[in-house]
Design a protein around this motif. Structure first.
Motif, PDB file in Angstrom:
ATOM      1  N   LEU A 149     -31.679 -37.950 -16.281  1.00 25.98           N
ATOM      2  CA  LEU A 149     -32.738 -37.072 -16.772  1.00 25.98           C
ATOM      3  C   LEU A 149     -33.727 -37.928 -17.567  1.00 25.98           C
ATOM      4  O   LEU A 149     -33.481 -38.285 -18.715  1.00 25.98           O
ATOM      5  CB  LEU A 149     -32.153 -35.976 -17.660  1.00 25.98           C
ATOM      6  CG  LEU A 149     -33.165 -35.010 -18.298  1.00 25.98           C
ATOM      7  CD1 LEU A 149     -33.974 -34.292 -17.223  1.00 25.98           C
ATOM      8  CD2 LEU A 149     -32.461 -34.011 -19.200  1.00 25.98           C
ATOM      9  N   VAL A 150     -34.851 -38.252 -16.929  1.00 27.17           N
ATOM     10  CA  VAL A 150     -35.817 -39.162 -17.552  1.00 27.17           C
ATOM     11  C   VAL A 150     -37.245 -38.628 -17.480  1.00 27.17           C
ATOM     12  O   VAL A 150     -38.184 -39.334 -17.832  1.00 27.17           O
ATOM     13  CB  VAL A 150     -35.754 -40.568 -16.897  1.00 27.17           C
ATOM     14  CG1 VAL A 150     -34.422 -41.228 -17.190  1.00 27.17           C
ATOM     15  CG2 VAL A 150     -35.998 -40.472 -15.387  1.00 27.17           C
ATOM     16  N   ASN A 151     -37.412 -37.365 -17.033  1.00 25.92           N
ATOM     17  CA  ASN A 151     -38.752 -36.821 -16.884  1.00 25.92           C
ATOM     18  C   ASN A 151     -38.729 -35.321 -17.132  1.00 25.92           C
ATOM     19  O   ASN A 151     -37.754 -34.648 -16.783  1.00 25.92           O
ATOM     20  CB  ASN A 151     -39.276 -37.120 -15.466  1.00 25.92           C
ATOM     21  CG  ASN A 151     -40.788 -37.067 -15.387  1.00 25.92           C
ATOM     22  OD1 ASN A 151     -41.417 -36.143 -15.902  1.00 25.92           O
ATOM     23  ND2 ASN A 151     -41.376 -38.051 -14.731  1.00 25.92           N
ATOM     24  N   VAL A 152     -39.798 -34.798 -17.704  1.00 24.98           N
ATOM     25  CA  VAL A 152     -39.879 -33.348 -17.938  1.00 24.98           C
ATOM     26  C   VAL A 152     -40.175 -32.579 -16.657  1.00 24.98           C
ATOM     27  O   VAL A 152     -39.971 -31.365 -16.586  1.00 24.98           O
ATOM     28  CB  VAL A 152     -40.949 -32.998 -19.000  1.00 24.98           C
ATOM     29  CG1 VAL A 152     -40.577 -33.575 -20.342  1.00 24.98           C
ATOM     30  CG2 VAL A 152     -42.321 -33.462 -18.554  1.00 24.98           C
TER      31      VAL A 152
ATOM     32  N   THR B   1     -25.435 -39.912 -15.077  1.00 26.94           N
ATOM     33  CA  THR B   1     -25.341 -41.132 -15.872  1.00 26.94           C
ATOM     34  C   THR B   1     -25.989 -41.041 -17.244  1.00 26.94           C
ATOM     35  O   THR B   1     -25.375 -41.402 -18.253  1.00 26.94           O
ATOM     36  CB  THR B   1     -25.997 -42.317 -15.102  1.00 26.94           C
ATOM     37  OG1 THR B   1     -25.418 -42.404 -13.799  1.00 26.94           O
ATOM     38  CG2 THR B   1     -25.760 -43.629 -15.836  1.00 26.94           C
ATOM     39  N   PHE B   2     -27.233 -40.535 -17.290  1.00 26.76           N
ATOM     40  CA  PHE B   2     -28.007 -40.652 -18.530  1.00 26.76           C
ATOM     41  C   PHE B   2     -28.948 -39.475 -18.693  1.00 26.76           C
ATOM     42  O   PHE B   2     -29.546 -38.994 -17.731  1.00 26.76           O
ATOM     43  CB  PHE B   2     -28.799 -41.971 -18.494  1.00 26.76           C
ATOM     44  CG  PHE B   2     -29.784 -42.130 -19.614  1.00 26.76           C
ATOM     45  CD1 PHE B   2     -29.353 -42.468 -20.893  1.00 26.76           C
ATOM     46  CD2 PHE B   2     -31.145 -41.956 -19.384  1.00 26.76           C
ATOM     47  CE1 PHE B   2     -30.276 -42.621 -21.929  1.00 26.76           C
ATOM     48  CE2 PHE B   2     -32.067 -42.105 -20.409  1.00 26.76           C
ATOM     49  CZ  PHE B   2     -31.629 -42.443 -21.681  1.00 26.76           C
ATOM     50  N   ALA B   3     -29.097 -39.030 -19.944  1.00 27.77           N
ATOM     51  CA  ALA B   3     -30.078 -37.999 -20.281  1.00 27.77           C
ATOM     52  C   ALA B   3     -30.868 -38.456 -21.496  1.00 27.77           C
ATOM     53  O   ALA B   3     -30.283 -38.742 -22.553  1.00 27.77           O
ATOM     54  CB  ALA B   3     -29.400 -36.660 -20.558  1.00 27.77           C
ATOM     55  N   ASP B   4     -32.173 -38.540 -21.349  1.00 25.38           N
ATOM     56  CA  ASP B   4     -33.050 -38.989 -22.425  1.00 25.38           C
ATOM     57  C   ASP B   4     -33.205 -37.873 -23.460  1.00 25.38           C
ATOM     58  O   ASP B   4     -33.674 -36.779 -23.145  1.00 25.38           O
ATOM     59  CB  ASP B   4     -34.417 -39.355 -21.829  1.00 25.38           C
ATOM     60  CG  ASP B   4     -35.324 -40.049 -22.825  1.00 25.38           C
ATOM     61  OD1 ASP B   4     -35.346 -39.655 -24.003  1.00 25.38           O
ATOM     62  OD2 ASP B   4     -36.036 -40.995 -22.411  1.00 25.38           O
ATOM     63  N   GLU B   5     -32.847 -38.157 -24.697  1.00 21.93           N
ATOM     64  CA  GLU B   5     -32.904 -37.147 -25.754  1.00 21.93           C
ATOM     65  C   GLU B   5     -34.330 -36.681 -26.020  1.00 21.93           C
ATOM     66  O   GLU B   5     -34.553 -35.523 -26.377  1.00 21.93           O
ATOM     67  CB  GLU B   5     -32.290 -37.706 -27.045  1.00 21.93           C
ATOM     68  CG  GLU B   5     -30.783 -37.904 -26.986  1.00 21.93           C
ATOM     69  CD  GLU B   5     -30.024 -36.598 -26.801  1.00 21.93           C
ATOM     70  OE1 GLU B   5     -30.531 -35.550 -27.257  1.00 21.93           O
ATOM     71  OE2 GLU B   5     -28.938 -36.621 -26.197  1.00 21.93           O
TER      72      GLU B   5
ATOM     73  N   CYS C 198     -38.134 -23.934 -23.353  1.00 19.72           N
ATOM     74  CA  CYS C 198     -37.003 -23.142 -22.866  1.00 19.72           C
ATOM     75  C   CYS C 198     -35.720 -23.780 -23.382  1.00 19.72           C
ATOM     76  O   CYS C 198     -35.621 -25.014 -23.473  1.00 19.72           O
ATOM     77  CB  CYS C 198     -37.015 -23.135 -21.333  1.00 19.72           C
ATOM     78  SG  CYS C 198     -35.599 -22.326 -20.566  1.00 19.72           S
ATOM     79  N   LYS C 199     -34.757 -22.960 -23.731  1.00 23.02           N
ATOM     80  CA  LYS C 199     -33.458 -23.500 -24.147  1.00 23.02           C
ATOM     81  C   LYS C 199     -32.921 -24.381 -23.027  1.00 23.02           C
ATOM     82  O   LYS C 199     -32.731 -23.919 -21.899  1.00 23.02           O
ATOM     83  CB  LYS C 199     -32.471 -22.372 -24.433  1.00 23.02           C
ATOM     84  CG  LYS C 199     -31.077 -22.864 -24.859  1.00 23.02           C
ATOM     85  CD  LYS C 199     -30.150 -21.687 -25.133  1.00 23.02           C
ATOM     86  CE  LYS C 199     -28.762 -22.168 -25.537  1.00 23.02           C
ATOM     87  NZ  LYS C 199     -28.772 -22.915 -26.804  1.00 23.02           N
ATOM     88  N   THR C 200     -32.702 -25.648 -23.326  1.00 17.38           N
ATOM     89  CA  THR C 200     -32.276 -26.604 -22.317  1.00 17.38           C
ATOM     90  C   THR C 200     -30.957 -27.251 -22.720  1.00 17.38           C
ATOM     91  O   THR C 200     -30.809 -27.739 -23.834  1.00 17.38           O
ATOM     92  CB  THR C 200     -33.340 -27.701 -22.099  1.00 17.38           C
ATOM     93  OG1 THR C 200     -34.584 -27.087 -21.731  1.00 17.38           O
ATOM     94  CG2 THR C 200     -32.909 -28.664 -21.014  1.00 17.38           C
ATOM     95  N   ILE C 201     -30.006 -27.205 -21.799  1.00 14.39           N
ATOM     96  CA  ILE C 201     -28.688 -27.788 -22.036  1.00 14.39           C
ATOM     97  C   ILE C 201     -28.426 -28.821 -20.948  1.00 14.39           C
ATOM     98  O   ILE C 201     -28.493 -28.509 -19.762  1.00 14.39           O
ATOM     99  CB  ILE C 201     -27.581 -26.717 -21.998  1.00 14.39           C
ATOM    100  CG1 ILE C 201     -27.887 -25.580 -22.987  1.00 14.39           C
ATOM    101  CG2 ILE C 201     -26.222 -27.343 -22.309  1.00 14.39           C
ATOM    102  CD1 ILE C 201     -26.969 -24.384 -22.834  1.00 14.39           C
ATOM    103  N   ALA C 202     -28.133 -30.043 -21.348  1.00 13.69           N
ATOM    104  CA  ALA C 202     -27.803 -31.098 -20.387  1.00 13.69           C
ATOM    105  C   ALA C 202     -26.401 -31.604 -20.693  1.00 13.69           C
ATOM    106  O   ALA C 202     -26.047 -31.834 -21.850  1.00 13.69           O
ATOM    107  CB  ALA C 202     -28.816 -32.239 -20.474  1.00 13.69           C
ATOM    108  N   PHE C 203     -25.595 -31.757 -19.660  1.00 13.03           N
ATOM    109  CA  PHE C 203     -24.228 -32.247 -19.856  1.00 13.03           C
ATOM    110  C   PHE C 203     -23.866 -33.219 -18.754  1.00 13.03           C
ATOM    111  O   PHE C 203     -24.428 -33.177 -17.655  1.00 13.03           O
ATOM    112  CB  PHE C 203     -23.222 -31.088 -19.902  1.00 13.03           C
ATOM    113  CG  PHE C 203     -23.018 -30.404 -18.576  1.00 13.03           C
ATOM    114  CD1 PHE C 203     -21.920 -30.714 -17.782  1.00 13.03           C
ATOM    115  CD2 PHE C 203     -23.913 -29.455 -18.112  1.00 13.03           C
ATOM    116  CE1 PHE C 203     -21.720 -30.093 -16.556  1.00 13.03           C
ATOM    117  CE2 PHE C 203     -23.740 -28.825 -16.892  1.00 13.03           C
ATOM    118  CZ  PHE C 203     -22.633 -29.146 -16.105  1.00 13.03           C
TER     119      PHE C 203
END
Length: 227
Positions: free
Chosen positions: A14-17, A43-47, A57-62
């Protein structure tokens, strides 16, 4: 009581909106409330990306296949740890650091169910809420659509429909194609029923909403699905 509509997506990093922001804004434009955007990443999620998406929007990444990450974000999951481990593919991920598409999908489906979603709308990270339209002969352009509404209306108004696909928006990713052994390729992709439609001489021009919306048919194949 309003139904909870959840966006779901699967991504390596996750590296882009985008395209998430486009879908969120599209839903708002057509007066649909999105309860959450749930993203399963490999692998990766950009904070910073998460922070920006949460403004809209409420966004949850796992991290898919990771029990600690799943439970940190969805602590109310009613499954036992053994059951959860099997469904999210924890053992396979620990061995190969990869998951099958079906297992990744199940990660997001389970997360959405735990969240309390009534409708789960999947989309990939390489699409947008637009479809190809034919304005004049040999003239084509992309037009924004009511992405959420096109799915929800069918799911709500027809008891026989329990899952929709991109067909319901008029979006079709495969252009007119015909080459040697093409049927065999479609068979391997479980899309052999579309062979006649894709190879038809009538579809030598780009397949657009006007001529594809009439081609919706019953299917037993669910990939992401909109549940």
């Amino acid at each position: 009581m309003n139904n909870k509509i959840v966006f779901g997506s699967i991504v390596r990093n996750l590296v882009n909106v985008e395209p998430y922001l486009s879908f969120i804004k599209n839903a708002k434009e057509y007066d649909h409330k999105i309860s959450a955007l749930i993203i399963g990443y490999n692998t990766f999620a950009d904070e910073l990306i998460l922070e920006e998406l949460n403004k809209y929007c409420k966004t949850i990444a796992f991290k898919m296949g990771n029990m600690d990450s799943f439970l940190a974000n969805f602590p109310d999951c009613p499954l036992s740890k053994n059951e959860l481990s099997v469904l999210i593919g924890e053992q396979k991920y620990n061995l190969y650091e990869k998951l099958s598409y079906g297992t990744m999908r199940n990660n997001v489906v389970l997360a959405s169910l735990t969240f309390g979603a009534d409708f789960l709308l999947f989309f990939d990270d390489d699409v947008s809420p637009q479809i190809l339209m034919c304005s004049d002969k040999n003239t084509f352009q992309f037009q924004e659509i009511d992405f959420v509404g096109s799915h929800i209306s069918n799911l709500k108004d027809n008891d026989e429909i329990v899952a929709t696909t991109s067909d319901y928006t008029g979006y079709y990713i495969i252009p007119h194609i015909d080459f040697s052994n093409f049927y065999d390729l479609l068979f391997g992709l479980q899309k052999e029923n579309n062979f006649d439609f894709i190879t038809s001489k009538k579809n030598e021009l780009p397949i657009c909403a006007e001529n594809y919306s009439k081609n919706i048919r019953i299917t037993t194949k669910i990939l992401g699905g909109n549940l």
